[in-house]
Motif scaffolding. Sequence first.
Motif, short mmCIF file in Angstrom:
data_model
loop_
_atom_site.label_atom_id
_atom_site.label_comp_id
_atom_site.label_asym_id
_atom_site.label_seq_id
_atom_site.Cartn_x
_atom_site.Cartn_y
_atom_site.Cartn_z
N SER A 115 16.89 66.57 46.75
CA SER A 115 18.35 66.47 46.88
C SER A 115 18.66 67.62 47.59
CB SER A 115 18.96 66.28 45.51
OG SER A 115 18.69 67.42 44.51
N GLU A 116 20.02 67.36 48.42
CA GLU A 116 20.34 68.34 49.22
C GLU A 116 22.25 68.40 49.38
OE1 GLU A 116 19.45 69.39 53.66
OE2 GLU A 116 18.55 67.56 52.83
N ILE A 117 22.63 69.59 49.48
CA ILE A 117 23.90 69.73 49.69
C ILE A 117 24.28 70.52 50.96
CG2 ILE A 117 24.25 71.78 48.39
CD1 ILE A 117 27.33 70.50 47.72
N MET A 129 28.61 76.97 61.79
CA MET A 129 27.22 77.11 60.93
C MET A 129 27.39 75.95 59.81
SD MET A 129 26.41 80.49 58.39
CE MET A 129 26.48 79.47 56.78
N VAL A 130 26.28 75.80 59.20
CA VAL A 130 26.14 75.08 57.95
C VAL A 130 25.36 75.70 56.96
CG1 VAL A 130 26.62 72.73 59.01
CG2 VAL A 130 24.30 73.43 58.58
N LEU A 131 25.90 75.46 55.80
CA LEU A 131 25.03 76.28 54.60
C LEU A 131 24.22 74.79 54.01
CD1 LEU A 131 24.42 78.39 52.50
CD2 LEU A 131 26.64 77.89 51.27
N ASP A 132 23.00 75.29 53.88
CA ASP A 132 22.12 73.97 53.37
C ASP A 132 21.57 74.54 52.06
OD1 ASP A 132 20.16 71.81 53.23
OD2 ASP A 132 18.96 72.70 54.93
N ASP A 140 20.58 67.09 41.94
CA ASP A 140 20.54 68.34 41.38
C ASP A 140 21.78 69.11 41.66
OD1 ASP A 140 19.60 70.09 39.67
OD2 ASP A 140 18.66 71.50 41.52
N PHE A 141 22.85 68.46 42.39
CA PHE A 141 23.88 69.14 42.77
C PHE A 141 25.04 68.35 42.61
CE2 PHE A 141 20.67 70.42 46.09
CZ PHE A 141 20.57 71.63 45.90
N ASP A 142 26.45 68.93 42.39
CA ASP A 142 27.51 68.05 41.78
C ASP A 142 28.46 68.68 42.15
OD1 ASP A 142 27.85 70.35 40.32
OD2 ASP A 142 26.90 69.55 38.31
N GLN A 143 29.84 68.19 41.63
CA GLN A 143 31.33 68.78 42.21
C GLN A 143 31.27 70.25 41.82
OE1 GLN A 143 31.75 66.13 44.12
NE2 GLN A 143 33.99 67.08 43.85
N ASP A 144 30.46 70.90 40.78
CA ASP A 144 30.62 72.41 40.62
C ASP A 144 30.01 73.02 42.01
OD1 ASP A 144 31.93 72.52 38.28
OD2 ASP A 144 30.20 72.38 37.30
N ASP A 145 29.01 72.61 42.35
CA ASP A 145 28.23 73.04 43.68
C ASP A 145 29.23 72.96 44.77
OD1 ASP A 145 25.55 73.75 42.44
OD2 ASP A 145 25.63 71.82 42.11
#
Length: 160
Positions: A115-117, A129-132, A140-145
Amino acid sequence: MAEDLILDATLTKAEKYQQLLPQIEALTTGEPDLTANLSNTMAALKQAFNFFWVGAYLVKDDELVLGPFQGPVACTRIRHGKGVCGASWAQAQTVLVPDVDQFPGHIACSSASRSEIVVPVLKEGRVVMVLDVDSDQLNDFDQDDQVHLEQLATRMAEWF
């Protein structure tokens, strides 16, 4: 000068971000070097959350080029609109992917990524830039992330 993060493993994910982001702010305030700030930020995120992979891809001409990161070796260049990182760049918005195998055109830099954000960093309305962030776990990622990484991206924009 030695720098140490204060991290409480008993906190919720949101609380960890709330504890970490001011420390990243303190660590980078007054430091004018982009590479130094990105390097410490990636290390802090990796240390706090033990992400499988976390890193920066910088916009250079018509590609994203790998910058400071923590984790296994990674793709060096990504074209505009390609993969999750390229999609975030093209859309100038966060892309959260619960299962990378279900994302059309996903670029598998590592087969262990599940999974990825990806959060864009915008300066004067354009993505610089992008933060990957990748996980070896599904969903594993949600709104908190998303909320907290977007806050961090706003801070990171000041370094450009």
